[in-house]
Design an enzyme around this catalytic site. Structure first.
Site: not given
Ligand SMILES: *Cc1c(COP(=O)(O)O)cnc(C)c1O
Length: 404
Positions: A81, A135, A200, A225
């Site tokens: 951790r 998101y 983001d 992603k």
């Molecule tokens: C999917 C997504 C998230 C969240 O990510 P997770 O890995 O599913 O927790 C945050 N921002 C964007 C733009 C996303 O597409």
């Protein structure tokens, strides 16, 4: 206790030479700087939860230093951790791609955003300024007050006026999920003043956009992603300066939202092909966006000026029939994989956002969001074209659970 600093297998990122070169070169080599000295070619996967600590006095001193500063442990790891060498390689590589001093990885994109919010609320700052759309779960996390935040939603030109003495963060996505709205980062960063701007960058990836070059302090990714890129790993990461990274590491240690080492291994592997994937998938997406824009069954196409592999479009017919009609394309939430996915944001990715707020964010009920993969564009178009033409005779069914 310097003798432990360079034990084989326990890389200390701060002492390693940085991989030079262009983005594609760094994508392949960054994070692997210690391997040759270890006599390795492929990055090893360290699944240990704990490590031998024969010198308790020294261990106590190292733990004190971490608690006081949040600086990455030097020398052998202590407990998973607190830090893991496989995950640390992914963090170093991502920082090199985003052009930041550091990066801190988390169990998911949402865990990463949570850690940023907690790091700021630990300093007594709970007000967030944000631009829609975000998101769906990011919108929800901030807007619901689950973490004690209060949000002022605004437009880019309203950021400066929305900032208060207790403002913790300014949060934007560009291109944004799901409308692909683009925000002028330089202008927003200027409006932020001393308040950290969190961008983001999940959709653009560092291949198309490096937000710190435009004044952002924090760059967030859902690594799930494009960074992973194959739809088989969940992760999140924040690229930032070392000062903020130290706060994030302390939050991560205290709250436990760590990235699993196997995920770190897969994400480092994913980064090597990130530039190739993003460029090829973007070329396919740009071609599909052109065809959709010329199609009478489509009333509006959203495709970012900076490019990318996401295309969103509004259909004149029933969007649910398009989802039900695809065969090659997978009707599924998420994005950034090697295969093409399509989903209806109003039903899935942004369902958790109130209908009025969705509308305020420009998310129409007729909007579909497509993540373009690496298939031949003609095959994807053929499938999409058929799905746009209306219900097919053979309904697609869910697989039986036994098939899994
Ligand atoms: C999917 C997504 C998230 C969240 O990510 P997770 O890995 O599913 O927790 C945050 N921002 C964007 C733009 C996303 O597409």
């Amino acid at each position: 206790m310097d003798t432990t600093r360079h034990l084989p297998g326990f890389p200390d990122g701060h002492d390693l030479p940085e991989t030079p070169g262009a983005l594609a070169t760094r994508a392949v080599h960054a994070g692997r700087e210690d391997l040759a000295a270890l006599g390795l070619h492929a990055a090893p996967l360290d699944l240990s939860t704990t490590y031998p600590s024969p010198d308790s006095r020294d261990e106590g001193a190292r733990l004190d230093a971490f608690a006081a500063t949040g600086a990455e442990l030097t020398g052998p790891p202590v407990y998973a951790r607190l830090g893991n060498p496989t995950v640390a390689r992914f963090e170093r590589a991502l920082a090199r791609l985003e052009g930041t001093e550091s990066a801190v990885a988390f169990a998911s994109g949402m865990a990463a955003l949570t850690a940023v919010v907690l790091a700021r609320s630990a300093a007594g700052l709970r007000h967030v300024v944000a631009i829609r759309p975000l998101y769906g779960c990011s919108d929800h996390l901030l807007d619901s007050g689950l973490l004690g935040t209060e949000v002022t939603w605004t437009e880019p030109d309203g950021v400066a006026a929305a900032i208060r003495p207790d403002t913790a963060l300014v949060v934007v996505e560009t291109p944004a999920n799901p409308t692909l709205r683009e925000v002028d980062l330089r202008a927003v960063a200027a409006a932020c003043g001393e308040v950290p701007l969190l961008v983001d960058n999940t959709f653009a990836t560092p291949v198309l956009q490096r937000p710190v070059e435009h004044g952002a302090r924090l760059v967030l990714h859902s690594a799930t992603k494009y960074l992973g890129g194959h739809g088989d790993v969940l992760g999140g990461v924040v690229a930032c300066d070392e000062e903020f990274a130290r706060d994030l590491r302390r939050i991560r240690f205290a709250t436990g939202g760590v990235l699993h080492p196997l995920a770190g291994y897969l994400l480092l592997r994913g980064l090597a092909t990130l530039p190739v994937r993003v460029r090829a998938q973007s070329a396919g997406a740009a071609e599909l966006a052109r065809r959709l824009a010329a199609d009478p069954r489509v009333s509006r196409v959203h495709y970012p000026a900076i490019g990318g592999a996401m295309v969103s479009f509004e259909v004149t017919g029933d969007p649910h029939e398009v989802i039900a009609g695809v065969r090659l394309i997978t009707p599924a939430v998420s994005l950034g994989s090697v295969d093409t996915l399509i989903q209806h944001p109003g039903s899935i990715s942004h369902r958790i956002v109130d209908e009025d707020d969705r509308r305020a964010g420009g998310i129409s009920e007729r909007l579909l969001r497509m993540s373009v993969g690496l298939e031949d564009v003609e095959d994807v178009w053929q499938d999409l074209d058929a799905a746009l033409s209306g219900p097919r005779s053979r309904p697609r069914t869910r697989p039986e659970p036994a098939a899994r």
